[in-house]
Design a protein around this motif. Structure first.
Motif, PDB file in Angstrom:
ATOM      1  N   TRP A 101      70.041  96.012  99.692  1.00  0.00           N
ATOM      2  CA  TRP A 101      70.350  95.761  98.032  1.00  0.00           C
ATOM      3  C   TRP A 101      69.225  95.062  97.573  1.00  0.00           C
ATOM      4  CZ3 TRP A 101      74.046  98.071  94.928  1.00  0.00           C
ATOM      5  CH2 TRP A 101      74.021  97.685  93.356  1.00  0.00           C
ATOM      6  N   GLN A 102      69.189  93.785  98.081  1.00  0.00           N
ATOM      7  CA  GLN A 102      68.295  92.769  97.502  1.00  0.00           C
ATOM      8  C   GLN A 102      66.526  93.165  97.608  1.00  0.00           C
ATOM      9  OE1 GLN A 102      69.666  89.188  99.735  1.00  0.00           O
ATOM     10  NE2 GLN A 102      69.842  88.299  97.948  1.00  0.00           N
ATOM     11  N   ARG A 103      66.436  94.050  98.798  1.00  0.00           N
ATOM     12  CA  ARG A 103      65.138  94.751  98.684  1.00  0.00           C
ATOM     13  C   ARG A 103      64.763  95.511  97.762  1.00  0.00           C
ATOM     14  NH1 ARG A 103      65.630  95.819 104.621  1.00  0.00           N
ATOM     15  NH2 ARG A 103      66.280  93.823 105.715  1.00  0.00           N
ATOM     16  N   GLY A 104      65.790  96.396  97.450  1.00  0.00           N
ATOM     17  CA  GLY A 104      65.812  97.444  96.297  1.00  0.00           C
ATOM     18  C   GLY A 104      65.084  98.959  97.232  1.00  0.00           C
ATOM     19  N   THR A 105      65.299  99.029  98.426  1.00  0.00           N
ATOM     20  CA  THR A 105      64.566  99.936  99.161  1.00  0.00           C
ATOM     21  C   THR A 105      65.689 101.265  99.338  1.00  0.00           C
ATOM     22  OG1 THR A 105      65.404  99.240 101.397  1.00  0.00           O
ATOM     23  CG2 THR A 105      63.035  98.598 100.341  1.00  0.00           C
ATOM     24  N   VAL A 106      66.739 101.278  99.077  1.00  0.00           N
ATOM     25  CA  VAL A 106      67.581 102.431  99.066  1.00  0.00           C
ATOM     26  C   VAL A 106      67.847 103.279  97.917  1.00  0.00           C
ATOM     27  CG1 VAL A 106      69.750 103.231  99.666  1.00  0.00           C
ATOM     28  CG2 VAL A 106      68.818 101.462 101.084  1.00  0.00           C
ATOM     29  N   ASP A 107      67.701 104.541  97.680  1.00  0.00           N
ATOM     30  CA  ASP A 107      68.138 105.152  96.564  1.00  0.00           C
ATOM     31  C   ASP A 107      69.216 105.442  96.227  1.00  0.00           C
ATOM     32  OD1 ASP A 107      65.118 105.495  96.093  1.00  0.00           O
ATOM     33  OD2 ASP A 107      65.183 107.275  97.179  1.00  0.00           O
TER      34      ASP A 107
END
Length: 166
Positions: free
Chosen positions: A47-53
């Motif tokens: 979540w922190q990386r923001g890499t999942v749609d």
């Protein structure tokens, strides 16, 4: 800390659903709580990386993979016995509902892999392809394990029906 607030809102919105799924994947509510917490910790990192749609779908996949690993570890590690228990049992509404449901009692008695296939296919309503992807197995494996699980459930149902008074 807006990302923490957003994740807290995500957990609040999805915790009950994840618990329902986890209680069907593992054998007891306490293990399900641990599985959900472990899965959410892994989801937070991504979540922190923001890499999942689609975070909801990702959370379910992480939950299933965590439950699979949890079952494997619990088979290798024997339970520890204590002279004094640290606290009393906690009752959850989901436990009462599951205990009243003969079907879920039967599903809980299935071998681990068969139980996971049944939960993914019929509780989460995933296709054979989706179930295979989540479990990391071939589609044919999902089909054969589903057939075996349904056969176990039918046998138990017939044995239970024969024992009822007429």
């Amino acid at each position: 800390m807006p990302e923490h607030d957003a994740f807290a809102a995500f957990v609040t919105d999805n915790h009950a659903r994840l618990m329902r799924i986890a209680t069907r994947l593992v054998k007891d509510t306490h293990s399900a709580e641990d599985v959900v917490q472990t899965a959410l910790a892994g989801v937070f990192v991504v979540w922190q990386r923001g890499t999942v749609d689609c975070v909801e779908a990702y959370a379910v996949r992480v939950l299933v993979n965590t439950a699979i690993g949890w079952d494997r570890r619990s088979r290798r590690r024997p339970e520890s016995l204590f002279a004094v228990l640290p606290e009393g049992p906690v009752s959850y509404p989901i436990d009462q509902w599951l205990d009243r449901s003969e079907l879920w009692r039967s599903v809980r008695r299935l071998p681990i892999r068969l139980r996971h296939v049944i939960v993914l296919r019929y509780y989460l309503d995933l296709s054979e392809e989706q179930t295979a992807a989540v479990l990391g197995v071939a589609r044919g494996t999902v089909k054969s394990q589903t057939a075996r699980a349904l056969q176990h459930l039918r046998r138990r149902h017939l044995a239970h029906a024969d024992s009822l008074p007429r």
